[in-house]
Structures are given as C-alpha cells and as structure tokens.
Scaffold this motif. Structure first.
Motif, PDB file in Angstrom:
ATOM      1  N   THR A 158       0.830  -1.204   0.000  1.00 24.54           N
ATOM      2  CA  THR A 158       0.000   0.000   0.000  1.00 24.54           C
ATOM      3  C   THR A 158       0.865   1.256   0.000  1.00 24.54           C
ATOM      4  O   THR A 158       0.492   2.278  -0.593  1.00 24.54           O
ATOM      5  N   GLY A 161       1.642   2.274  -3.415  1.00 26.32           N
ATOM      6  CA  GLY A 161       0.531   2.718  -4.258  1.00 26.32           C
ATOM      7  C   GLY A 161      -0.418   1.628  -4.719  1.00 26.32           C
ATOM      8  O   GLY A 161      -1.315   1.888  -5.525  1.00 26.32           O
ATOM      9  N   MET A 162      -0.283   0.390  -4.235  1.00 27.03           N
ATOM     10  CA  MET A 162      -1.191  -0.686  -4.640  1.00 27.03           C
ATOM     11  C   MET A 162      -2.539  -0.510  -3.944  1.00 27.03           C
ATOM     12  O   MET A 162      -2.584  -0.246  -2.738  1.00 27.03           O
ATOM     13  N   PRO A 163      -3.660  -0.647  -4.672  1.00 28.22           N
ATOM     14  CA  PRO A 163      -4.990  -0.548  -4.051  1.00 28.22           C
ATOM     15  C   PRO A 163      -5.154  -1.553  -2.913  1.00 28.22           C
ATOM     16  O   PRO A 163      -4.614  -2.669  -2.974  1.00 28.22           O
ATOM     17  N   ALA A 164      -5.913  -1.193  -1.889  1.00 30.02           N
ATOM     18  CA  ALA A 164      -6.040  -2.020  -0.682  1.00 30.02           C
ATOM     19  C   ALA A 164      -6.548  -3.427  -0.983  1.00 30.02           C
ATOM     20  O   ALA A 164      -6.032  -4.416  -0.446  1.00 30.02           O
ATOM     21  N   GLY A 165      -7.578  -3.546  -1.849  1.00 26.71           N
ATOM     22  CA  GLY A 165      -8.127  -4.866  -2.165  1.00 26.71           C
ATOM     23  C   GLY A 165      -7.106  -5.770  -2.814  1.00 26.71           C
ATOM     24  O   GLY A 165      -6.965  -6.950  -2.448  1.00 26.71           O
ATOM     25  N   GLU A 166      -6.379  -5.229  -3.771  1.00 24.68           N
ATOM     26  CA  GLU A 166      -5.325  -6.003  -4.440  1.00 24.68           C
ATOM     27  C   GLU A 166      -4.185  -6.321  -3.485  1.00 24.68           C
ATOM     28  O   GLU A 166      -3.609  -7.415  -3.520  1.00 24.68           O
ATOM     29  N   ALA A 167      -3.878  -5.370  -2.596  1.00 25.64           N
ATOM     30  CA  ALA A 167      -2.774  -5.552  -1.658  1.00 25.64           C
ATOM     31  C   ALA A 167      -3.051  -6.671  -0.664  1.00 25.64           C
ATOM     32  O   ALA A 167      -2.127  -7.398  -0.262  1.00 25.64           O
TER      33      ALA A 167
END
Length: 451
Positions: A158, A161-167
């Motif tokens: 996160t 910059g990775m989206p929370a759901g994907e992370a």
C-alpha cells in the motif's frame, strides 16, 4: 453410496499401511500433484486456456515449492485458480501428513505408529526432539510467520501505491510463498521493481530465512527458550554456521564480481547482492535482478548455492547443509587418518554418514542426468540448462528465462526433477526400489573391494 465409500476408504487405509513410509510419501505427494492438476484444468478457474502439460507443470512446481513456471500464474488463473496454487505450495511447504497429524494430536492426543514412521522418514528428526513438540512448532510457527508476513507485505504494497483490495490478496499469497520458499509470484517480472525497496527485501528475506532454517532448528530454539538447560542440538549449530557462511560467500561474489549488481547504486547494490545470495541458498526463488543477464562465473556460484540448499526438515530444498557437512567430515577425517568421523568435536553416527554419502552421490547423478537429457531436446547454452536442472532438483525456482521455451520433453524432465527434489532423492529411490529387493542378505557373501 455411503457404505461403498466407507468400504473403499477402509480398503485404501489397509493398502496404505502395507506400503513403506517412503512409498506413502511418494503416493501422498503424487496425489497432491494429480488433484492440483485436475483442479487447475477446470475452465472456471482460468482466465485463459493452457495445455494439460502446463497445468501439470504448475501443480508439480507448487507442491514441490519450486516456483518454476511455464505460464504466468496471474495471467492464466483467476482468483480461484490462484488460491488452488497457493494451497498446493502451502501443503508442500509444511509437508505431507503434518497438518492432519497435528489435528489428530489436537483431538485424540495420540499419534499412530503409521503416522510416526512417515513423519520420521520425511523430517529425519534427531533423537533429542519429540514428534509432538515438533508438530506443534511446525503449525504454530508457520501460522505466526505467515500472518506476520502478510501484515508487513500489506503495509509495504500500500505504501507503494497498490490498491487495498489487491494488496490484501497479494500480501497473503506472497507471504505464504516466501515462507514456504515456493517462489511463486503474482508479478510477471518477479520483484525486480523492488530491488531498492528496503522494506520488501527485508520482509522476503526474513520469511525465507525463517522457513529455510528448518523446523528442527525452530523447535530446538523453542525448547531452549522454555528451558535454558536445554542444549542446542548438533544439527542446529551446523545449520546456523553453514547458513551464515553460504550467505556471506554468495554476497561477496555477487557484490564484487557480478556486473548486473555492481552497476547498481550503493544501497541497491548491497540489497541486490544479499538478496540474490539469500534467494539461492534458501531456495525461495524470488529475484530482484535478472539472472539471465548474469556472467558465467556468477551463474556457477548461484548453481553451487542452489545445489547445497539450506536446512533439513524445513521448507527449503537442495542437497542440505548437513549432508554436505557430513561428506566434508568424511573427507577431513580420512585425510587425517582417523577411524571415527568427527566434526566440531562431535562424532557423526555411521548411519547418518551412509545416508549423507548416498544422498550426495544420488543427488549429483540426478543433476548430471537431468542436464544430459536436456541437451538432447533443447537448444540453449549448457550453463543455462545446468542452472535450470539445479533449480528444479533443488526446488529453487530461479531461471535464466528458458523455462517457458522448453520442449514438451524438457518440461517433462523438469517436472520429474521438481517432484524428486521435494520428495528427497533417497526417499524417492527407496519408494521405487525398496520393495523390489528380493535377495536374502544372509546369502550375500562378503567380499573386499579396493577403492
């Protein structure tokens, strides 16, 4: 229907108890591979179609915690298929029967002799460690490390910059993959984008080293923390010193002699050299630089580290540090003219020496045979084929980039080597040949031989 299922289950249980421990391990891991292949072939678990051979390759690579891939896991499988791959390398990482035996302990508090014989065969425990303590440490330690790793990965991803759901999913997948030294990633370029990221390098290194140290070492340390009077075993001391020496050896060579790494800036160069040494020695199989661009001497250094591997009874593969230590002790004692084989002031039992020398010979022969077979069907440089074979048998997962371009025969060779590497070369040999020996040992005459 229930009666038929119960009858078949009982008959299968009887058959299993007629097998040797080695054969139980062989068929157990083979069952994982077959079931995994069937599941991965299901269309509703796929984003794009792939051949049955590629699904078999991925299933074998996952069960053996290798990480070599002929197709992209992220591009080929949807979330359901990715979960199947993750479950396969989780089962492969903790070992056959480990979880089921732990559940048996939790309910009946008794381990059957059948379970005990298989676990002793798979993990080759020293006499100072009891199976009950060992199993508890395996399950609890695995759960703690993987949950901790997932939490740390989530923070790291996160922050980048990775989206929370994907992370969340990436964190769980990569935490289990790193601890089980499986080397599977949802990133097609591996972790090359994170070569200078201190946090991610530390997370992966922590998980891989903790997994590769082996459950014997962790159990030993746990008993020592509970009771300071408990002495760390000979195995634990060898593993710790051996790991430090190999990590340092690889780091020095990569830092000073590999142009791909020496061209990096100060911090990235340090991280790159350490990470590549760590990933080869622990057999985790992740990479932050391209091994395909390595110069020949450094490919050979990496092959050497993959060949040795890490600790026995852990998630790592390879020949094992303890095996190489025993072989070295034999050579050292022979050169000094000693009858007993000693190392660090301790005498190594002859039974362990027989196992070590047999493993050393068989393992080396398989690497030579695998490379020889690839030379018939593949048109790559010899060192790249040797690297691929060492990576497969050592269940490492590093590649110079040739895996996806292998012929069907070449993929078959690598599948075989990955399976044998997870099972263990001696376990595989005993599973195949132990029941076929019909000679009566009392009828074999003893004869001297010059060596």
């Amino acid at each position: 229907m229930k009666t038929l299922f119960k009858t078949l289950s009982l008959r299968y249980a009887v058959i299993k108890r007629g097998w040797s421990p080695q054969q139980n391990l062989f068929y157990g891991f083979l069952t994982y591979v077959v079931v995994g292949t069937v599941l991965l072939c299901l269309p509703w678990l796929q984003k794009t179609s792939a051949s049955i051979l590629d699904h078999l390759f991925i299933a074998t690579s996952a069960v053996s915690t290798t990480g070599l891939v002929t197709i992209s896991v992220f591009d080929t499988y949807n979330i359901g298929g990715q979960i199947v791959v993750m479950l396969l390398f989780q089962l492969g990482g903790i070992g056959y029967l480990t979880f089921t035996t732990f559940m048996l302990l939790s309910t009946t508090r008794k381990i059957t002799p059948w379970h005990k014989s298989i676990l002793n065969t798979e993990f080759t425990l020293p006499i100072t460690i009891k199976i009950r303590d060992f199993l508890k440490s395996v399950i609890l330690y695995t759960a703690i490390m993987e949950v901790l790793g997932a939490m740390l990965f989530f923070i790291a991803f996160t922050r980048n910059g990775m989206p929370a759901g994907e992370a969340i999913w990436s964190s769980i997948f990569h935490s289990i993959s790193a601890f089980c030294t499986a080397g599977f990633s949802l990133f097609n370029s591996g972790f090359t984008d994170y070569v200078g990221d201190n946090f991610i390098n530390i997370i992966i290194s922590m998980l891989a080293i903790c997994g590769s140290l082996g459950f014997i070492v962790i159990t030993d340390f746990g008993l020592w923390l509970k009771n300071k009077a408990h002495k760390l075993s000979f195995t634990t001391r060898i593993v710790i010193w051996g790991s430090l020496i190999l990590l340092s050896f690889g780091f020095v060579f990569f830092y000073f002699f590999e142009p791909t790494i020496s061209s990096l800036s100060g911090n990235e160069r340090l991280l790159g050299a350490f990470f590549q040494s760590m990933t080869a020695m622990t057999t985790v199989g992740f990479n932050t630089v391209d091994f395909g661009a390595f110069v020949l001497p450094m490919l050979l250094v990496t092959t050497f580290l993959m060949y040795i591997g890490a600790s026995p009874s852990g998630t790592a593969g390879g020949l094992k540090i303890t095996t190489l230590t025993a072989v070295f002790a034999i050579m050292k004692s022979r050169l000094k003219g000693r009858k007993n084989i000693t190392f660090l002031g301790k005498t190594i039992p002859f039974e362990r020496l027989y196992i070590a020398t047999s493993s050393f010979i068989f393992y080396t022969l398989l690497i030579a045979l695998g490379t020889f077979l690839l030379t018939f069907s593949e048109d790559f440089k010899f060192e790249k084929m040797l690297f691929e074979v060492a990576s497969a048998l050592g269940t490492v997962g590093l590649s110079t980039g040739i895996t996806g371009d292998l012929s069907s025969f070449g993929k078959g060779v690598i599948i075989f080597l990955m399976f044998v590497g997870r099972l263990g070369v001696l376990t595989f040999g005993l599973a195949i040949w132990s029941k076929s020996i019909t000679e009566n040992e009392r009828d074999i005459l003893e004869e001297d031989i010059a060596v």
